[in-house]
Design an enzyme around this catalytic site. Structure first.
Site, PDB file in Angstrom:
ATOM      1  CE  LYS A 146      -3.755   1.777   2.620  1.00 40.02           C
ATOM      2  NZ  LYS A 146      -4.634   1.723   4.040  1.00 40.02           N
TER       3      LYS A 146
ATOM      4  CB  SER B  69      -8.068   3.690   2.861  1.00 41.91           C
ATOM      5  OG  SER B  69      -7.007   3.028   3.666  1.00 41.91           O
TER       6      SER B  69
ATOM      7  CB  SER C 172      -8.050   0.740   5.747  1.00 44.66           C
ATOM      8  OG  SER C 172      -8.827   1.994   5.677  1.00 44.66           O
TER       9      SER C 172
HETATM   10  N1  GLN Z   1     -12.893   3.846   6.445  1.00 44.80           N
HETATM   11  C1  GLN Z   1     -12.218   4.359   7.587  1.00 44.80           C
HETATM   12  C2  GLN Z   1     -11.674   5.592   7.504  1.00 44.80           C
HETATM   13  O1  GLN Z   1     -12.234   6.290   6.655  1.00 44.80           O
HETATM   14  C3  GLN Z   1     -10.910   3.557   8.086  1.00 44.80           C
HETATM   15  C4  GLN Z   1      -9.682   4.021   7.415  1.00 44.80           C
HETATM   16  C5  GLN Z   1      -8.324   3.233   7.743  1.00 44.80           C
HETATM   17  O2  GLN Z   1      -8.575   2.184   8.342  1.00 44.80           O
HETATM   18  N2  GLN Z   1      -7.436   3.749   7.293  1.00 44.80           N
HETATM   19  O3  GLN Z   1     -11.468   6.312   8.521  1.00 44.80           O
END
Ligand code: GLN
Length: 499
Positions: free
Chosen positions: A80, A155, A179
């Site tokens: 990532k 994400s 994420s």
């Molecule tokens: N979807 C969550 C957010 O928008 C989690 C993001 C993540 O785990 N980096 O904060």
């Protein structure tokens, strides 16, 4: 030759170890696959083809010279774009970091390299890991290989899609609120958020430091455990790293024995807002675990419904502080530096041009929550809720070995559907956030395809701090049981239907 992109990482490792195939062949097969499908999927922001092939060549040479290598040496992996890796642009999918090359490697990246793994490139993500659909990437969304009109989760949508699209056998993600797990669920793959402090944050570009956790992504349970073992363990460079031997996740992934295990279904993570297809597959998975000898009971975690609210105060507060470093002076983009504008004007112009709408929304929210006069009401209250959630987990884990829930309330939604509705987008993290707030480990495993829309469903398993092995015990049992009931591995179905 059989298509090398269809093998699991464990199979590739065995073939490489026996010198039946070279790392160059395996790497080239994946690079060819990326060239073939990534215009459609867009899992990658940067493909590091030359260096990947060079690493593969070195590994092949060392292996033929008789050197004893790590079992995963020569196996490709995607990373990532939130992790620092020298020699590759590292952007966090943000324009503000466009053109920036990190001066050092993240510990996770260094451990992959030390194991002789071949890094294929950097995967797409929501900007600075903020989002649940990868649509917040400044460089365009990733698409779900199961249905290119749908989101791959976020994400870490790029890492998950690279697996489901057979572009990489393994990938690395980061999980702040879900994420790794949420993208795993909606792409039919496996994703683990290790115990907070169990995998190093050094060189992981910070979103919310008290929540961020690097972790493995894979197409099956054993592969995830093998990668988990490579990246986890104490790192003196990270002050929150746990100085203790990590749990033996690989042995657990091979055991698949849940007899006598106590599994708690979290009462609060079901009902309204959960799709029928998700609930059907989740219930079936739990029944299978019971049939294999696990004792299943219902458990209440009364403060979980408040987790989302607490997260969306604590996380933006940390974001507002962490992202202050992107000040146009130190990294990447600089706008309006014309000798006339003041430093402050350059900062303003740069942050305005370089950061996307969701990132700005969170910085503003966090700055507000931390401002004097509001601090106690918002940030202080959210921290109290966090403590209540930790107590919920402690109470639950005094009754059961692991907790289970659906990973997400719904399957992959269509691209664009929730872009103008941040609240609907945030709901995708309803089930994953409690474990980030409490710091315990959790993973998402494939539970089959939803009967209503035919899309992948994930089951989440949560275990106490430093008991990451329990996740893999349950995951491997489930994988074995589900594959027996389908008569084939899940991703083999994908193969049949989609190509
Ligand atoms: N979807 C969550 C957010 O928008 C989690 C993001 C993540 O785990 N980096 O904060």
């Amino acid at each position: 030759m059989t298509d090398l992109t269809r093998f699991t990482a464990a199979q590739l490792a065995a073939m490489l170890g026996a010198q039946e195939v070279s790392s160059q062949e395996v790497t080239r097969a994946h690079l060819d696959r990326i060239a073939e499908v990534d215009d459609d999927i867009h899992a990658f922001l940067f493909v590091d083809a030359e260096r990947a092939l060079d690493t593969a060549l070195q590994i092949d040479n060392r292996r033929s010279a008789g050197e004893t290598l790590h079992p995963l040496a020569g196996v490709p992996v995607a990373v990532k774009d939130v992790f620092c890796y020298t020699g590759t642009p590292t952007t966090c999918a943000s324009k503000i970091l466009q053109g920036w090359y990190p001066p050092y490697n993240a510990t996770v990246v260094q451990r992959l390299l030390d194991a002789g793994m071949v890094i294929l490139g950097k995967t797409n993500m929501d900007e600075f890991a903020m989002g649940s659909s990868t649509e917040n990437s400044a460089f365009g969304p990733t698409r779900n290989p199961w249905d290119l009109t749908r989101i791959p989760g976020g994400s870490g949508g790029g890492s998950a899609a690279s697996l489901a699209g057979f572009e990489a056998p393994l990938a690395i993600g980061s999980d702040t609120g879900g994420s790794i797990r949420q993208p795993a669920a909606v792409t039919g793959t496996v994703g683990t958020k290790p115990t907070y402090g169990g995998s190093s944050r050094y060189g992981l570009i910070a979103m919310a430091s008290s929540l961020d956790t690097p972790g493995p992504c894979a197409r099956n349970v054993l592969d995830a455990a093998l990668l988990h073992a490579v990246i986890s363990g104490y790192d003196p460079q990270d002050s929150t790293s746990i100085n203790a031997a990590p749990a033996d996740v690989v042995t657990a992934a091979r055991s698949s024995d849940v007899r006598g295990m106590k599994i708690g279904i979290v009462k609060e993570l079901s009902g309204e807002g959960y799709s029928e297809g998700v609930e059907a597959r989740f219930n079936e998975a739990v029944e299978l675990l019971a049939s294999a000898g696990a004792e299943v009971i219902e458990v209440s975690c009364p403060h979980f419904p408040a987790a989302l609210g607490a997260y969306y105060l604590i996380m933006p507060s940390e974001v507002s502080s962490n992202l202050a470093r992107f000040d146009a002076m130190r990294y990447g983009l600089r706008v309006g530096d014309d000798q006339v504008n003041s430093a402050e004007q350059v900062m303003r112009l740069t942050r305005d041009a370089g950061l996307g709408a969701e990132v700005k929304r969170r910085i503003i929210l966090g700055t507000y929550a931390l401002s004097s006069g509001y601090y106690d009401a918002y940030y202080g209250s959210a921290q109290k809720v966090r403590t209540l959630i930790i107590q919920d987990f402690a109470q639950a884990f005094s009754q059961v070995d692991v907790l289970v829930s659906p990973t997400t309330p719904t399957t992959a939604f269509p691209l664009g559907e929730r872009l103008d509705d941040p609240m609907a987008m945030y709901m995708a993290d309803l089930c994953t956030i409690p474990s980030n707030l409490a710091g315990n480990c959790a993973a998402s495993f494939p539970a089959g395809l939803a009967p209503d829309d035919g899309l992948p469903v994930g089951i989440q398993v949560m275990a106490p701090v430093m008991c990451d092995d329990r996740l893999y015990r349950v995951g491997s049992a489930l994988e074995r049981l589900l594959e027996a009931s389908w008569g084939s591995p899940l991703l083999a179905q994908l193969d049949k239907e989609q190509r």
